[in-house]
Design an enzyme around this catalytic site. Structure first.
Site, PDB file in Angstrom:
ATOM      1  CB  CYS A  23      -1.082   0.059   0.978  1.00  0.00           C
ATOM      2  SG  CYS A  23      -0.128  -0.553   2.738  1.00  0.00           S
ATOM      3  CE1 TYR A  24       1.101   5.414   3.217  1.00  0.00           C
ATOM      4  CE2 TYR A  24       0.457   2.952   4.087  1.00  0.00           C
ATOM      5  CZ  TYR A  24       0.192   4.609   4.029  1.00  0.00           C
ATOM      6  OH  TYR A  24      -0.885   5.131   4.556  1.00  0.00           O
TER       7      TYR A  24
END
Lengths: 402, 135
Positions: free
Chosen positions: A139-140
């Site tokens: 997600c990052y």
């Protein structure tokens, strides 16, 4: 006799009588504490000096693609900031310095730049270089970020100092035969000088020695803006021996303070270098004391002559945590420019700016008089002289296999 | 009689000549070296206190200028950056000549540059780097 609500009503109507912690001394001398308490509503205090346990947290905003600094690294103008939070929150400590600073390898180190200076430069509107690395997640995904940031671009920029505004402090001397470089300044050999660091009769916690009005939630002047007492500060030590007037004989109470950095000013938050010691931040703080009764007026009128500080030896005793002092001296003596230690006349130096402390008390007074600044009711007290709350030394224990 | 503190800048070509000797011998000037960086093959710098009769002093200065020494009064060289000074006073006991003094009323620190000998101790201890050297 009076309540904070009543005082606030007067402030709003422009009728409040506000004096500084210096001015109330004369008033109580002339009129007595009872009369003064009837006439005066607020006493303003001030202090300006290096306060190392200071710093600020920032939310820098999310980049595209996203990066999670938590668990990675983050540097601001090469000064490491703490990134052990969520994705884009960081905390910059006042004493942090670049990895390649020579420190004390060339003794005494100059420590020309660090966290405290970055806080000052942000307030001056300067761009700061942010360089961060991360390990990347689904997600990052991003692993590297290099960008300029400035105060106005940040989402939150909050000054959060975990220990400020010491209630009294040591007077530092050096009995060895060579100069030493300390957080109390350069100390010349054979008690060549005596350095102190308190605003004395203007200092917030010395004017409310039992914390009767100053508590969690007290609204204050912080760095030229408005801040709040967040908690008692670290190393808060209210149980130390006190004189009859309530003034502690050694460093005692401390405050943790918080406030929006964006409304503060570089004039009141200054990066500081201490030769041979490190980097710090000069912080300006002013606390208003509501004069609720005669007792509070009396304490607020305590003067330099009645505030005694311990003389502590910094070449052997302080570093090796040896108890004991070389005597006591009051702030009027310290401010005269020379004191006597072990029979020797010694010039004094201050690390805390009394003229700036006075400016802060005057500035806060003008805010209150104009009706711009209302007093807040503390939401909880900070531990007092009867609380049993103490400041313990570290008990070292060997690390053994369990 | 005149007594002044001056900063002398020697160009490289003069470093190996006995300039100060001439000030004493020919102009009867008394000198006290407060600071000196004179290294062969490099430009030299010397801070002197010079004392003597007014006429001799004037002639001595003319001599220095004629051989190519640049002269500056000392006070131009150690400067306090007023915007940086916080008037804390940590420099006061460090100054050997009492050029830095706290005003007992305003509690501001005064810098008397005529008393300064350019030792630069204050430059190192000033927490906000307000004392600047302009050689």
């Amino acid at each position: 006799m009076k309540t904070i609500a009543e005082i606030n009503k007067k402030i709003k109507e422009g009728r409040a009588v506000v004096v500084t912690a210096e001015e109330i001394i004369d008033l109580v001398d002339k009129k007595g504490a009872k009369k003064t308490a009837e006439e005066v509503d607020v006493v303003t205090t001030g202090t300006f000096g290096p306060m190392c346990s200071s710093g600020a947290y920032f939310n820098i905003g999310h980049s595209k693609p996203r990066i999670k600094l938590g668990g990675g690294t983050c540097r601001l103008n090469d000064v490491p900031a703490y990134a052990g939070f969520a994705a884009v929150d960081i905390y910059l400590g006042a004493t942090a310095i670049p990895d390649d600073d020579p420190r004390n390898k060339i003794y005494p180190g100059e420590f020309r730049y660090g966290g405290g200076h970055i806080i000052q430069e942000l307030l001056e509107g300067k761009d700061i270089r942010l360089e961060a690395t991360a390990y990347g997640t689904d997600c990052y995904p991003r692993r590297k970020l290099e960008t300029l940031i400035s105060l106005k671009d940040l989402n939150e920029a909050v000054l959060f100092n975990i220990r400020n505004s010491y209630q009294n402090y040591n007077v530092a001397v050096n009995t060895s035969d060579k100069i030493i470089y300390t957080y109390m300044g350069a100390l010349k050999p054979n008690i060549g000088n005596a350095n102190y660091c308190s605003a004395g009769q203007l200092s917030p916690l010395l004017k409310d020695p039992y914390y009767k009005t100053i508590g969690v939630g007290t609204r204050i002047f912080l760095g030229g803006g408005i801040g709040y007492v967040a908690w008692h500060g670290t190393q808060h030590n209210p149980m130390v021996k006190r004189r009859e007037n309530g003034i502690p004989c050694a460093p005692a109470g401390t405050l943790a303070v918080i406030g929006d950095l964006k409304q503060m000013k570089a004039e009141w938050l200054r990066g500081t270098s201490m030769l041979g010691y490190g980097v710090s931040l000069n912080v300006g703080i002013g606390v208003p004391i509501p004069v609720l009764n005669e007792e509070i007026a009396k304490s607020a009128a305590i003067k330099d002559e009645e505030i005694y500080a311990p003389i502590v030896e910094y070449s052997q005793n302080y570093p090796h945590f040896v108890a004991g002092t070389l005597g006591e001296v009051n702030y009027a003596q310290l401010k005269s420019g020379k004191i006597t230690v072990q029979g020797k006349e010694v010039p004094t130096g201050a690390f805390s700016s009394y003229s700036k402390a006075r400016e802060i008390a005057e500035e806060l007074k003008s805010w209150i008089k104009k009706g711009d600044f209302l007093l807040s009711e503390p939401v909880a007290p900070i531990p007092g002289a009867e609380s049993g709350y103490t400041f313990k030394p570290l008990k070292e224990r060997p690390i053994t296999q369990l | 009689m005149i007594c002044k503190r001056i900063v002398l800048h020697f160009p490289q070509r003069l470093v190996e000549q006995p300039i100060i000797y001439k000030l004493v011998k020919e102009y009867s000037l008394e000198f006290n070296i407060l600071k000196a960086y004179v290294t062969p093959q490099e430009e030299g710098l010397m801070i002197l206190e010079l004392k003597g009769k007014d006429a001799d002093f004037k002639k001595g200065m003319e001599y220095l200028q004629s051989v190519g020494v640049k002269i500056q009064p000392l006070s131009e060289d150690i400067i306090r950056n007023e915007s940086k000074c916080t008037d804390c006073g940590v420099c006061v006991p460090i100054c050997p000549t009492k050029a830095l003094v706290v005003d007992p009323i305003t509690r501001k620190v005064h810098f008397y540059d005529n008393k300064c000998i350019g030792c630069e101790l204050c430059v190192k201890v000033c927490p906000t780097h307000a004392m600047e050297v302009h050689f």
